[in-house]
Design a protein around this motif. Structure first.
Motif, PDB file in Angstrom:
ATOM      1  N   PRO A   1      23.267  -2.430  22.162  1.00  0.00           N
ATOM      2  CA  PRO A   1      24.115  -1.373  21.607  1.00  0.00           C
ATOM      3  C   PRO A   1      25.214  -1.882  20.663  1.00  0.00           C
ATOM      4  O   PRO A   1      25.770  -1.104  19.885  1.00  0.00           O
ATOM      5  CB  PRO A   1      24.746  -0.703  22.821  1.00  0.00           C
ATOM      6  N   ALA A   2      25.529  -3.170  20.700  1.00  0.00           N
ATOM      7  CA  ALA A   2      26.553  -3.725  19.823  1.00  0.00           C
ATOM      8  C   ALA A   2      26.002  -4.066  18.436  1.00  0.00           C
ATOM      9  O   ALA A   2      26.774  -4.367  17.526  1.00  0.00           O
ATOM     10  CB  ALA A   2      27.155  -4.986  20.454  1.00  0.00           C
ATOM     11  N   ARG A   3      24.690  -4.001  18.259  1.00  0.00           N
ATOM     12  CA  ARG A   3      24.077  -4.349  16.975  1.00  0.00           C
ATOM     13  C   ARG A   3      24.057  -3.120  16.061  1.00  0.00           C
ATOM     14  O   ARG A   3      23.812  -2.000  16.494  1.00  0.00           O
ATOM     15  CB  ARG A   3      22.645  -4.862  17.165  1.00  0.00           C
ATOM     16  N   TYR A   4      24.277  -3.365  14.768  1.00  0.00           N
ATOM     17  CA  TYR A   4      24.303  -2.260  13.808  1.00  0.00           C
ATOM     18  C   TYR A   4      22.946  -1.573  13.687  1.00  0.00           C
ATOM     19  O   TYR A   4      22.885  -0.365  13.456  1.00  0.00           O
ATOM     20  CB  TYR A   4      24.802  -2.732  12.440  1.00  0.00           C
ATOM     21  N   SER A   5      21.866  -2.309  13.864  1.00  0.00           N
ATOM     22  CA  SER A   5      20.543  -1.671  13.807  1.00  0.00           C
ATOM     23  C   SER A   5      20.402  -0.637  14.915  1.00  0.00           C
ATOM     24  O   SER A   5      19.828   0.438  14.716  1.00  0.00           O
ATOM     25  CB  SER A   5      19.427  -2.714  13.910  1.00  0.00           C
ATOM     26  N   ASN A   6      20.947  -0.931  16.077  1.00  0.00           N
ATOM     27  CA  ASN A   6      20.919  -0.007  17.206  1.00  0.00           C
ATOM     28  C   ASN A   6      21.741   1.243  16.882  1.00  0.00           C
ATOM     29  O   ASN A   6      21.293   2.376  17.092  1.00  0.00           O
ATOM     30  CB  ASN A   6      21.457  -0.729  18.444  1.00  0.00           C
ATOM     31  N   MET A   7      22.936   1.018  16.342  1.00  0.00           N
ATOM     32  CA  MET A   7      23.794   2.145  15.958  1.00  0.00           C
ATOM     33  C   MET A   7      23.106   3.010  14.904  1.00  0.00           C
ATOM     34  O   MET A   7      23.180   4.244  14.950  1.00  0.00           O
ATOM     35  CB  MET A   7      25.128   1.640  15.419  1.00  0.00           C
ATOM     36  N   ALA A   8      22.420   2.361  13.969  1.00  0.00           N
ATOM     37  CA  ALA A   8      21.734   3.100  12.902  1.00  0.00           C
ATOM     38  C   ALA A   8      20.621   3.972  13.469  1.00  0.00           C
ATOM     39  O   ALA A   8      20.472   5.126  13.063  1.00  0.00           O
ATOM     40  CB  ALA A   8      21.182   2.135  11.862  1.00  0.00           C
ATOM     41  N   ILE A   9      19.841   3.435  14.406  1.00  0.00           N
ATOM     42  CA  ILE A   9      18.773   4.245  15.019  1.00  0.00           C
ATOM     43  C   ILE A   9      19.382   5.484  15.668  1.00  0.00           C
ATOM     44  O   ILE A   9      18.909   6.603  15.455  1.00  0.00           O
ATOM     45  CB  ILE A   9      17.962   3.420  16.043  1.00  0.00           C
ATOM     46  N   ASN A  10      20.422   5.275  16.452  1.00  0.00           N
ATOM     47  CA  ASN A  10      21.080   6.409  17.116  1.00  0.00           C
ATOM     48  C   ASN A  10      21.582   7.438  16.109  1.00  0.00           C
ATOM     49  O   ASN A  10      21.354   8.644  16.266  1.00  0.00           O
ATOM     50  CB  ASN A  10      22.239   5.915  17.990  1.00  0.00           C
ATOM     51  N   ARG A  11      22.231   6.994  15.054  1.00  0.00           N
ATOM     52  CA  ARG A  11      22.808   7.890  14.062  1.00  0.00           C
ATOM     53  C   ARG A  11      21.721   8.610  13.261  1.00  0.00           C
ATOM     54  O   ARG A  11      21.843   9.792  12.960  1.00  0.00           O
ATOM     55  CB  ARG A  11      23.729   7.094  13.149  1.00  0.00           C
ATOM     56  N   LEU A  12      20.655   7.889  12.913  1.00  0.00           N
ATOM     57  CA  LEU A  12      19.541   8.521  12.184  1.00  0.00           C
ATOM     58  C   LEU A  12      18.920   9.636  13.016  1.00  0.00           C
ATOM     59  O   LEU A  12      18.649  10.732  12.513  1.00  0.00           O
ATOM     60  CB  LEU A  12      18.479   7.472  11.814  1.00  0.00           C
ATOM     61  N   VAL A  13      18.713   9.368  14.310  1.00  0.00           N
ATOM     62  CA  VAL A  13      18.155  10.376  15.211  1.00  0.00           C
ATOM     63  C   VAL A  13      19.101  11.572  15.304  1.00  0.00           C
ATOM     64  O   VAL A  13      18.675  12.727  15.211  1.00  0.00           O
ATOM     65  CB  VAL A  13      17.854   9.767  16.606  1.00  0.00           C
ATOM     66  N   GLU A  14      20.410  11.302  15.460  1.00  0.00           N
ATOM     67  CA  GLU A  14      21.405  12.378  15.535  1.00  0.00           C
ATOM     68  C   GLU A  14      21.365  13.260  14.287  1.00  0.00           C
ATOM     69  O   GLU A  14      21.606  14.463  14.368  1.00  0.00           O
ATOM     70  CB  GLU A  14      22.817  11.803  15.677  1.00  0.00           C
TER      71      GLU A  14
END
Length: 120
Positions: free
Chosen positions: A14-27
């Motif tokens: 969850p600290a990686r930007y790729s993880n944040m991007a997946i979450n945000r793209l889905v949102e």
């Protein structure tokens, strides 16, 4: 507008930007597919270590340093996305040239910022 996005360099951390991007793209309602070193699931999206032939990819967003991108050049070009987003730390003039030769737009930007400012 839903832009099918391939996240390359995806991580379950969850600290990686790729993880944040997946979450945000889905949102934001985008269809997301993901390739990473290890299998896993983020926001309901399966991460695969395989270079799958995903269809109708609009955008590839990179989270790999330029050296690690080399093994993905042919794969990404084969998907024929409209654009490749080079997130901070992934800038790669050699790859920009390859993309341009294949009529694929390259954009040096941050996927999280683009989504946050409705420019994605």
């Amino acid at each position: 507008m839903n832009k099918k996005t391939l996240v390359v360099g995806a991580s379950t951390n969850p600290a990686r930007y790729s993880n944040m991007a997946i979450n945000r793209l889905v949102e934001h309602g985008h269809t997301v597919v993901a390739v990473g070193l290890k299998k896993g699931v983020v926001a309901g999206i399966e991460i695969t270590p395989e270079k799958e032939s995903f269809k109708n990819v609009n955008t590839v967003t990179l989270y790999l340093n330029p050296k690690r991108q080399e093994e993905y050049y042919d794969y990404i070009v084969s998907l024929q996305p409209e654009r490749v987003v080079f997130n901070p730390g992934t800038e790669n003039p050699e790859f920009y040239k390859i993309l341009k030769e294949n009529n694929i737009e390259s954009e040096v930007a941050c996927t999280l910022v683009l989504l946050g400012t409705n420019q994605y």
